[in-house]
Design a protein around this motif. Structure first.
Motif, short mmCIF file in Angstrom:
data_model
loop_
_atom_site.label_atom_id
_atom_site.label_comp_id
_atom_site.label_asym_id
_atom_site.label_seq_id
_atom_site.Cartn_x
_atom_site.Cartn_y
_atom_site.Cartn_z
N PHE A 229 0.86 -1.18 0.00
CA PHE A 229 0.00 0.00 0.00
C PHE A 229 0.89 1.23 0.00
N SER A 230 0.29 2.38 -0.24
CA SER A 230 1.07 3.60 -0.23
C SER A 230 0.43 4.64 0.68
N VAL A 231 1.29 5.48 1.22
CA VAL A 231 0.87 6.64 2.01
C VAL A 231 1.34 7.86 1.25
N ARG A 232 0.41 8.77 1.00
CA ARG A 232 0.72 9.97 0.24
C ARG A 232 0.38 11.19 1.09
N ALA A 233 1.32 12.10 1.22
CA ALA A 233 1.10 13.37 1.92
C ALA A 233 1.24 14.49 0.90
N SER A 234 0.31 15.44 0.95
CA SER A 234 0.41 16.57 0.02
C SER A 234 -0.08 17.84 0.69
N LEU A 235 0.49 18.96 0.24
CA LEU A 235 0.05 20.28 0.67
C LEU A 235 -0.89 20.82 -0.39
N LEU A 236 -2.05 21.31 0.06
CA LEU A 236 -3.08 21.70 -0.89
C LEU A 236 -3.16 23.20 -1.16
N ARG A 237 -2.79 24.02 -0.19
CA ARG A 237 -2.95 25.47 -0.35
C ARG A 237 -1.78 26.21 0.29
N THR A 238 -1.67 27.47 -0.07
CA THR A 238 -0.64 28.32 0.50
C THR A 238 -0.75 28.38 2.02
N GLN B 222 -2.78 23.42 4.08
CA GLN B 222 -3.72 22.34 4.34
C GLN B 222 -3.03 21.04 3.94
N LEU B 223 -2.95 20.11 4.89
CA LEU B 223 -2.30 18.83 4.67
C LEU B 223 -3.34 17.79 4.30
N ARG B 224 -3.06 17.00 3.29
CA ARG B 224 -3.92 15.89 2.90
C ARG B 224 -3.10 14.61 2.98
N LEU B 225 -3.65 13.63 3.67
CA LEU B 225 -3.05 12.30 3.72
C LEU B 225 -3.95 11.34 2.98
N GLU B 226 -3.35 10.43 2.22
CA GLU B 226 -4.10 9.38 1.55
C GLU B 226 -3.40 8.06 1.79
#
Length: 138
Positions: free
Chosen positions: A67-76, A79-83
């Motif tokens: 499986f994978s874990v993905r972290a991303s920043l969405l806005r200036t 906002q952190l998004r984890l998937e």
């Protein structure tokens, strides 16, 4: 959030179907939070990634897969998004666990701690995501 960190940045970890991968998912996420200076919500984020990684290992990853874990920043504003992506079938729903039950509370915790969460489809499988606003970042 660090001024060097830009919205749209993504970090991904690929993990095996192994209970030790839950710890590795937490370590990966902790390192990303440190790099992005997303520290004040660290406990909430780490608990959510632990629950989602545990669900992937126990219910969503067939033998021989990962499986994978993905972290991303969405806005200036940060906002952190984890998937957490896995190849398991079916829908994911929070359920009420009996007081005696040792499991079954993971998605209830995610829904209580994250600002938003949901489930998306992929082929094969699905992903569960959760988002955290960077209130009090520092």
């Amino acid at each position: 959030m660090d001024e060097q960190t830009q919205p749209g940045e993504i970090r991904v970890a690929f993990l095996r179907r192994d209970r030790r991968s839950v710890r590795m998912a937490r370590e990966f996420t902790r390192a990303v939070l440190s790099e992005w200076r997303f520290g004040r919500r660290e406990d909430e984020v780490l608990l959510c990634v632990s629950e989602l990684a545990t669900n992937a290992v126990l219910h969503g990853v067939p033998p021989g897969r990962g499986f994978s874990v993905r972290a991303s920043l969405l806005r200036t504003e940060g906002q952190l998004r984890l998937e957490v992506h896995d190849s398991g079938p079916g829908d994911i729903h929070p359920r009420e666990a009996s007081p005696e039950s040792e499991s079954g509370r993971g998605l209830l915790l995610v829904s209580a701690l994250a600002d938003k969460w949901g489930v998306g489809e992929r082929n094969p499988g699905r992903f569960v995501w959760c988002e955290f606003e960077a209130r009090g970042v520092g």
